[in-house]
Design a protein around this motif. Structure first.
Motif, PDB file in Angstrom:
ATOM      1  N   ASP A 157       0.843  -1.104   0.095  1.00 12.25           N
ATOM      2  CA  ASP A 157      -0.081   0.072   0.050  1.00 12.25           C
ATOM      3  C   ASP A 157       0.861   1.267  -0.179  1.00 12.25           C
ATOM      4  O   ASP A 157       2.022   1.366   0.659  1.00 12.25           O
ATOM      5  CB  ASP A 157      -0.770  -0.158   1.171  1.00 12.25           C
ATOM      6  N   ARG A 158       0.466   2.318  -0.610  1.00 15.45           N
ATOM      7  CA  ARG A 158       1.202   3.456  -0.802  1.00 15.45           C
ATOM      8  C   ARG A 158       1.489   4.077   0.515  1.00 15.45           C
ATOM      9  O   ARG A 158       2.608   4.552   0.999  1.00 15.45           O
ATOM     10  CB  ARG A 158       0.672   4.447  -1.586  1.00 15.45           C
ATOM     11  N   ARG A 159       0.416   4.054   1.545  1.00  8.73           N
ATOM     12  CA  ARG A 159       0.704   4.423   3.150  1.00  8.73           C
ATOM     13  C   ARG A 159       2.040   3.743   3.468  1.00  8.73           C
ATOM     14  O   ARG A 159       2.799   4.344   4.327  1.00  8.73           O
ATOM     15  CB  ARG A 159      -0.537   4.214   3.674  1.00  8.73           C
ATOM     16  N   LYS A 160       2.109   2.565   3.303  1.00  7.32           N
ATOM     17  CA  LYS A 160       3.405   1.880   3.820  1.00  7.32           C
ATOM     18  C   LYS A 160       4.686   2.417   3.366  1.00  7.32           C
ATOM     19  O   LYS A 160       5.841   2.584   3.939  1.00  7.32           O
ATOM     20  CB  LYS A 160       3.136   0.219   3.781  1.00  7.32           C
ATOM     21  N   LEU A 161       4.712   2.523   1.867  1.00 11.80           N
ATOM     22  CA  LEU A 161       5.789   3.199   1.197  1.00 11.80           C
ATOM     23  C   LEU A 161       6.366   4.696   1.860  1.00 11.80           C
ATOM     24  O   LEU A 161       7.217   5.037   1.901  1.00 11.80           O
ATOM     25  CB  LEU A 161       5.668   3.289  -0.290  1.00 11.80           C
ATOM     26  N   ASP A 162       5.074   5.240   2.001  1.00 12.21           N
ATOM     27  CA  ASP A 162       5.301   6.574   2.484  1.00 12.21           C
ATOM     28  C   ASP A 162       5.849   6.618   3.946  1.00 12.21           C
ATOM     29  O   ASP A 162       6.632   7.279   4.398  1.00 12.21           O
ATOM     30  CB  ASP A 162       3.859   7.240   2.758  1.00 12.21           C
ATOM     31  N   PHE A 163       5.590   5.707   4.623  1.00  7.17           N
ATOM     32  CA  PHE A 163       5.908   5.364   5.926  1.00  7.17           C
ATOM     33  C   PHE A 163       7.286   5.065   6.079  1.00  7.17           C
ATOM     34  O   PHE A 163       8.216   5.307   6.848  1.00  7.17           O
ATOM     35  CB  PHE A 163       4.891   4.393   6.966  1.00  7.17           C
ATOM     36  N   MET A 164       7.654   4.043   5.140  1.00  2.98           N
ATOM     37  CA  MET A 164       9.142   3.580   5.015  1.00  2.98           C
ATOM     38  C   MET A 164      10.200   4.800   4.622  1.00  2.98           C
ATOM     39  O   MET A 164      11.092   4.692   5.027  1.00  2.98           O
ATOM     40  CB  MET A 164       9.086   2.491   4.042  1.00  2.98           C
ATOM     41  N   SER A 165       9.614   5.510   3.750  1.00  2.00           N
ATOM     42  CA  SER A 165      10.539   6.540   2.978  1.00  2.00           C
ATOM     43  C   SER A 165      11.163   7.681   3.963  1.00  2.00           C
ATOM     44  O   SER A 165      10.476   8.147   4.735  1.00  2.00           O
ATOM     45  CB  SER A 165       9.495   7.183   1.770  1.00  2.00           C
ATOM     46  N   ALA A 166      12.244   7.659   3.676  1.00  6.98           N
ATOM     47  CA  ALA A 166      13.188   8.952   4.194  1.00  6.98           C
ATOM     48  C   ALA A 166      13.080   9.910   3.419  1.00  6.98           C
ATOM     49  O   ALA A 166      12.969  11.183   3.928  1.00  6.98           O
ATOM     50  CB  ALA A 166      14.654   8.262   4.842  1.00  6.98           C
ATOM     51  N   THR A 167      13.124  10.061   1.999  1.00  5.56           N
ATOM     52  CA  THR A 167      13.151  10.839   1.168  1.00  5.56           C
ATOM     53  C   THR A 167      11.730  11.800   1.003  1.00  5.56           C
ATOM     54  O   THR A 167      11.748  12.861   0.348  1.00  5.56           O
ATOM     55  CB  THR A 167      13.684  10.549  -0.115  1.00  5.56           C
ATOM     56  N   LYS A 168      10.649  10.868   1.213  1.00  3.70           N
ATOM     57  CA  LYS A 168       9.310  11.291   0.451  1.00  3.70           C
ATOM     58  C   LYS A 168       9.047  11.649  -0.999  1.00  3.70           C
ATOM     59  O   LYS A 168       8.277  12.183  -1.116  1.00  3.70           O
ATOM     60  CB  LYS A 168       8.793  12.522   1.416  1.00  3.70           C
ATOM     61  N   ALA A 169      10.104  10.985  -1.508  1.00  4.79           N
ATOM     62  CA  ALA A 169       9.988  10.834  -3.026  1.00  4.79           C
ATOM     63  C   ALA A 169      10.297   9.522  -3.530  1.00  4.79           C
ATOM     64  O   ALA A 169      11.119   9.491  -4.531  1.00  4.79           O
ATOM     65  CB  ALA A 169      10.981  11.852  -3.527  1.00  4.79           C
ATOM     66  N   HIS A 170       9.674   8.666  -3.127  1.00 13.67           N
ATOM     67  CA  HIS A 170       9.916   7.241  -3.497  1.00 13.67           C
ATOM     68  C   HIS A 170       9.379   6.526  -4.978  1.00 13.67           C
ATOM     69  O   HIS A 170       9.862   5.702  -5.439  1.00 13.67           O
ATOM     70  CB  HIS A 170       9.339   6.175  -2.385  1.00 13.67           C
ATOM     71  N   GLN A 171       8.511   7.460  -5.367  1.00 11.27           N
ATOM     72  CA  GLN A 171       7.904   7.303  -6.744  1.00 11.27           C
ATOM     73  C   GLN A 171       7.092   5.814  -7.025  1.00 11.27           C
ATOM     74  O   GLN A 171       7.219   5.327  -8.081  1.00 11.27           O
ATOM     75  CB  GLN A 171       9.129   7.362  -7.949  1.00 11.27           C
TER      76      GLN A 171
END
Length: 260
Positions: free
Chosen positions: A69-83
């Protein structure tokens, strides 16, 4: 009012940020360069050409690809630009089971392996690797799915032991156990209802010790693939040990027997 993260949650985010490769170009370059990658997370429902190329390339290289889920990717992301894509780098290359057996042969010792069946907690896996290295085991085997991999958290928890002990990741654990048995290795599964006490098991010869997950223990097929099921005597009120503690008890009983 903005909700603040609790300290453990904030620490988990900081730890997870280590080894993250974020963004499409960065992940493609990492794949092209042969960077050791443990797992790739792709945004669920997004199937454009670039993400499809990343997924197919990763699978061709044997890398686990997970839709998230994109929310999981947002949580994991340090850059907030994971695309829509985050790769989790491995702290070292995975070995093969053959590499582990060859290591034992080079040392002139009967193989001593630890097989982790769905140990999903990276702290537990790191602790098991550390104990296995200290006990002189020749390697650790983990499954590709439903298991922690060689992430930065595992590396840190192992206190550097992951740099010295080979870890193999396999697609089919029961099939791997059969291969070990054909190579002359006895497989000892740990179970509360084991047919013999740990202290009645002969761990002096070639041995693979299987540690199941804390919640469910060994899977049915893995359990059925074991030569022996051994139990650890429990004298208190608790029904089981932590997975890494159970591994330590079995490994050092093997050490005791081999020193004797």
């Amino acid at each position: 009012m903005e909700r603040k993260e609790t300290a453990p949650r904030a620490q988990e985010r900081e730890a997870n940020a280590d080894g993250l490769i974020e963004g499409r170009n960065a992940v493609i370059e990492a794949l092209r360069a042969g960077t050791a990658i443990d797992k790739i997370y792709l945004a669920k429902g997004e199937t454009d050409k670039t993400l499809g190329h990343i997924a197919s390339t990763a699978r061709d290289k044997g890398i686990v690809v997970v839709e998230a889920d994109r929310r999981k990717l947002d949580f994991m992301s340090a850059t907030k630009a994971h695309q829509g894509v985050i790769a989790l780098a491995a702290v070292r290359e995975y070995a093969t089971v053959g590499d582990i057996l060859a290591r034992a042969k080079e040392k002139g010792e009967p193989p001593l392996l630890v097989v982790c069946d769905e140990i999903s907690d990276p702290h537990n896996l790191g602790a098991i690797i550390r104990t296995a290295e200290c006990a002189g085991a020749h390697g650790v085997i983990i499954p590709k799915r439903r298991s922690a991999g060689l992430t930065s958290i595992v590396g840190k928890t192992s206190a550097g032991a992951v740099s010295y002990l080979p870890v193999a990741r396999v697609a089919n654990l029961p099939a791997t156990l059969k291969e070990l048995q054909k190579a002359g290795v006895w497989v000892f599964g740990t179970a509360a209802d084991g047919d013999r006490s740990l202290y009645d098991a002969d761990l002096k010869g070639p041995a693979a010790i299987v540690i199941g997950s804390e919640g469910d223990g060994m899977g049915r097929l893995v359990r059925e693939s074991c030569d022996f099921l051994v139990s650890i005597p429990l004298r208190g009120r608790m029904e089981s040990l932590n997975a890494s503690n159970a591994a330590a008890v079995l490994l050092y009983e093997a050490v005791r027997q081999r020193l004797g």
